[in-house]
Scaffold this active site. Structure first.
Site, PDB file in Angstrom:
ATOM      1  N   ARG A 156       0.882  -1.177   0.000  1.00  0.00           N
ATOM      2  CA  ARG A 156       0.000   0.000   0.000  1.00  0.00           C
ATOM      3  C   ARG A 156       0.912   1.217   0.000  1.00  0.00           C
ATOM      4  O   ARG A 156       1.550   1.535   1.014  1.00  0.00           O
ATOM      5  CB  ARG A 156      -0.898  -0.033   1.245  1.00  0.00           C
ATOM      6  CG  ARG A 156      -1.944   1.080   1.333  1.00  0.00           C
ATOM      7  CD  ARG A 156      -2.771   0.859   2.598  1.00  0.00           C
ATOM      8  NE  ARG A 156      -3.744   1.899   2.840  1.00  0.00           N
ATOM      9  CZ  ARG A 156      -5.002   1.878   2.406  1.00  0.00           C
ATOM     10  NH1 ARG A 156      -5.425   0.843   1.690  1.00  0.00           N
ATOM     11  NH2 ARG A 156      -5.841   2.852   2.675  1.00  0.00           N
ATOM     12  N   HIS A 183      -6.794   1.360  -6.951  1.00  0.00           N
ATOM     13  CA  HIS A 183      -7.077   0.560  -5.752  1.00  0.00           C
ATOM     14  C   HIS A 183      -7.866  -0.672  -6.199  1.00  0.00           C
ATOM     15  O   HIS A 183      -9.051  -0.819  -5.908  1.00  0.00           O
ATOM     16  CB  HIS A 183      -7.883   1.386  -4.747  1.00  0.00           C
ATOM     17  CG  HIS A 183      -7.885   0.822  -3.358  1.00  0.00           C
ATOM     18  ND1 HIS A 183      -7.285  -0.373  -3.027  1.00  0.00           N
ATOM     19  CD2 HIS A 183      -8.444   1.300  -2.197  1.00  0.00           C
ATOM     20  CE1 HIS A 183      -7.451  -0.604  -1.739  1.00  0.00           C
ATOM     21  NE2 HIS A 183      -8.151   0.387  -1.215  1.00  0.00           N
ATOM     22  N   GLN A 186     -10.100  -2.944  -3.808  1.00  0.00           N
ATOM     23  CA  GLN A 186     -11.345  -2.336  -3.349  1.00  0.00           C
ATOM     24  C   GLN A 186     -12.460  -2.563  -4.362  1.00  0.00           C
ATOM     25  O   GLN A 186     -13.594  -2.885  -4.002  1.00  0.00           O
ATOM     26  CB  GLN A 186     -11.155  -0.839  -3.112  1.00  0.00           C
ATOM     27  CG  GLN A 186     -12.448  -0.106  -2.715  1.00  0.00           C
ATOM     28  CD  GLN A 186     -13.027  -0.622  -1.417  1.00  0.00           C
ATOM     29  OE1 GLN A 186     -12.321  -0.652  -0.400  1.00  0.00           O
ATOM     30  NE2 GLN A 186     -14.289  -1.033  -1.419  1.00  0.00           N
ATOM     31  N   ASP A 278     -16.552   8.749  -2.340  1.00  0.00           N
ATOM     32  CA  ASP A 278     -15.344   8.418  -1.575  1.00  0.00           C
ATOM     33  C   ASP A 278     -14.875   9.706  -0.919  1.00  0.00           C
ATOM     34  O   ASP A 278     -15.467  10.779  -1.112  1.00  0.00           O
ATOM     35  CB  ASP A 278     -14.289   7.833  -2.526  1.00  0.00           C
ATOM     36  CG  ASP A 278     -13.025   7.384  -1.803  1.00  0.00           C
ATOM     37  OD1 ASP A 278     -13.124   7.050  -0.606  1.00  0.00           O
ATOM     38  OD2 ASP A 278     -11.951   7.378  -2.416  1.00  0.00           O
ATOM     39  N   CYS A 318     -16.211   3.305   0.163  1.00  0.00           N
ATOM     40  CA  CYS A 318     -15.159   2.369   0.586  1.00  0.00           C
ATOM     41  C   CYS A 318     -14.657   2.635   1.998  1.00  0.00           C
ATOM     42  O   CYS A 318     -13.887   1.828   2.532  1.00  0.00           O
ATOM     43  CB  CYS A 318     -14.020   2.374  -0.417  1.00  0.00           C
ATOM     44  SG  CYS A 318     -13.072   3.901  -0.474  1.00  0.00           S
ATOM     45  N   PRO A 320     -12.801   5.274   5.072  1.00  0.00           N
ATOM     46  CA  PRO A 320     -13.630   5.923   6.072  1.00  0.00           C
ATOM     47  C   PRO A 320     -14.456   7.065   5.483  1.00  0.00           C
ATOM     48  O   PRO A 320     -14.032   7.703   4.513  1.00  0.00           O
ATOM     49  CB  PRO A 320     -12.622   6.448   7.088  1.00  0.00           C
ATOM     50  CG  PRO A 320     -11.378   6.675   6.288  1.00  0.00           C
ATOM     51  CD  PRO A 320     -11.362   5.589   5.258  1.00  0.00           C
ATOM     52  N   ARG A 345     -14.147  -7.024   1.414  1.00  0.00           N
ATOM     53  CA  ARG A 345     -12.710  -6.822   1.223  1.00  0.00           C
ATOM     54  C   ARG A 345     -11.952  -8.077   1.637  1.00  0.00           C
ATOM     55  O   ARG A 345     -10.926  -8.430   1.045  1.00  0.00           O
ATOM     56  CB  ARG A 345     -12.228  -5.622   2.047  1.00  0.00           C
ATOM     57  CG  ARG A 345     -12.640  -4.255   1.509  1.00  0.00           C
ATOM     58  CD  ARG A 345     -11.956  -3.938   0.199  1.00  0.00           C
ATOM     59  NE  ARG A 345     -10.508  -4.061   0.322  1.00  0.00           N
ATOM     60  CZ  ARG A 345      -9.725  -3.111   0.814  1.00  0.00           C
ATOM     61  NH1 ARG A 345     -10.231  -1.959   1.217  1.00  0.00           N
ATOM     62  NH2 ARG A 345      -8.421  -3.297   0.878  1.00  0.00           N
TER      63      ARG A 345
END
Length: 376
Positions: A156, A183, A186, A278, A318, A320, A345
């Protein structure tokens, strides 16, 4: 290095021959055949799908709908066997993974660690305090060292180029846990969530409301391949990357779908099946917060915006989540699938790890995803 290049060249030639024989697309991107993988890596297909053993997952651009469909089927199968069937499925017994986190993580880290443990494997977490990637030790050296210790790497990172360099020099599969551009893991979870909810992906319209970031970039690399339409609403100046848009339009043309860009959230959400948003301020963009909040005024997903979509439309985020991105009325409603999306996930990353290591054959019925490559 010469032997690694020879192995890669042999595999690419073999994959191309296999693709021609089976009528399937040949692999794109990097592939690995070394160590334990080399003795069992083979050309051809597995259970009607192209094998993805040894392949890197840096972006879904490099995966066909058949390959993505295979990952989604495996995820659904593992979820059924382990969560609902209470089976012990030790498909990765003795395997180990290096998990590199330049950026902090909740879902990526926990889903990968717990998922690998369920499959019998072991993970080693390397944060910025453990490994200063590209500073204390070069990315090339890190890739080579970890290739001797582990069976695959999940990283990541901030920059997509770090993943590309790592994959070029590693002799084990490299999985993107997120970068500034993509990503992919995701979006696998998002597609599985929509498949579970709608029973098919074909013909569905996804409305994106927000920043032209790595999440929508990944949707653009995958959704058209399953016959899904994309309506993308971003403020002026925050559009998706131009090159990624061109590639996505190419996929849309090939699969007879549409990718529409607009600056009007209401236009994007009209008659949509799914509304997705997002964060407006990603890690590393904190100094832009004030300017971004001003630019994104009117882009909150609220009940009015949701009402423009189809009656059965659902909402994804996705996480937070921040309140300015989506109202409580939508986020906490029955239309919100965010908690299922988060849980998935785990099952999708388990599928990725399993399929990059083994030619796994799911035992549950194959879902009908939609798409035009056949087999799905």
């Amino acid at each position: 290095m010469a032997s690694n290049r020879l192995l890669r060249s042999c595999f690419r030639i073999c994959s191309s021959i296999s693709g021609a024989i089976s009528g399937k697309e040949s692999f794109n991107g990097h592939s690995r055949i070394t160590g334990a993988l080399s003795s069992k890596r083979h050309c051809g297909t597995s259970h009607g799908f192209p094998s993805v053993v040894g392949k890197d997952l840096l972006t879904l651009r490099d995966f066909t709908s058949d390959e993505i469909g295979y990952l989604l089927w495996t995820a659904a199968d593992l979820k059924q066997r382990i969560k609902y069937g209470n089976e012990t499925v030790r498909l990765l017994e003795g395997k180990s993974a290096a998990l590199i986190f330049q950026k902090r993580s909740t879902r990526t880290r926990v889903s990968t660690e717990t998922g690998l443990a369920l499959l019998g494997g072991h993970s080693v977490v390397l944060t910025e305090s453990d490994i200063h990637l590209g500073v204390n030790e070069s990315t090339i050296d890190t890739a080579k060292v970890l290739s001797g210790f582990c069976d695959f790497i999940l990283a990541r990172v901030y920059e997509q180029n770090d993943l590309e360099v790592m994959a070029e020099h590693a002799t084990i599969p490299v999985i993107s846990g997120l970068s500034d551009m993509f990503h992919p893991i995701q979006i696998l979870a998002d597609l599985l969530t929509l498949q579970e909810h709608f029973d098919s992906l074909q013909g569905r319209t996804i409305a994106w409301v927000g920043d032209g970031n790595n999440i929508i970039h990944s949707f653009m690399m995958a959704a058209p391949k399953f016959g899904m339409h994309l309506n993308i609403a971003t403020p002026k100046g925050y559009e998706p990357d131009n090159e990624i848009s061109k590639v996505s339009q190419g996929f849309a043309h090939e699969h007879k779908t549409t990718v529409n860009l607009t600056t009007d959230p209401r236009e994007a959400c009209s008659k949509a099946d799914v509304i997705v948003t997002d964060t407006w301020i990603s890690m590393g963009q904190e100094e832009e917060k004030a300017a971004r909040l001003k630019s994104f005024a009117g882009f909150q997903v609220d009940a009015k915006l949701m009402s423009l979509a189809k009656e059965e439309a659902v909402f994804l985020h996705c996480l937070p989540r921040k309140p300015e991105e989506v109202s409580d009325e939508v986020f906490l409603s029955d239309k919100s699938l965010v908690w299922l999306e988060a849980e998935n996930r785990k099952w999708t990353i388990m599928a990725v790890m399993t399929c990059l290591m083994n030619d796994y054959t799911p035992i549950s019925p194959m879902p009908t995803f939609g798409g035009s490559d056949g087999g799905i």
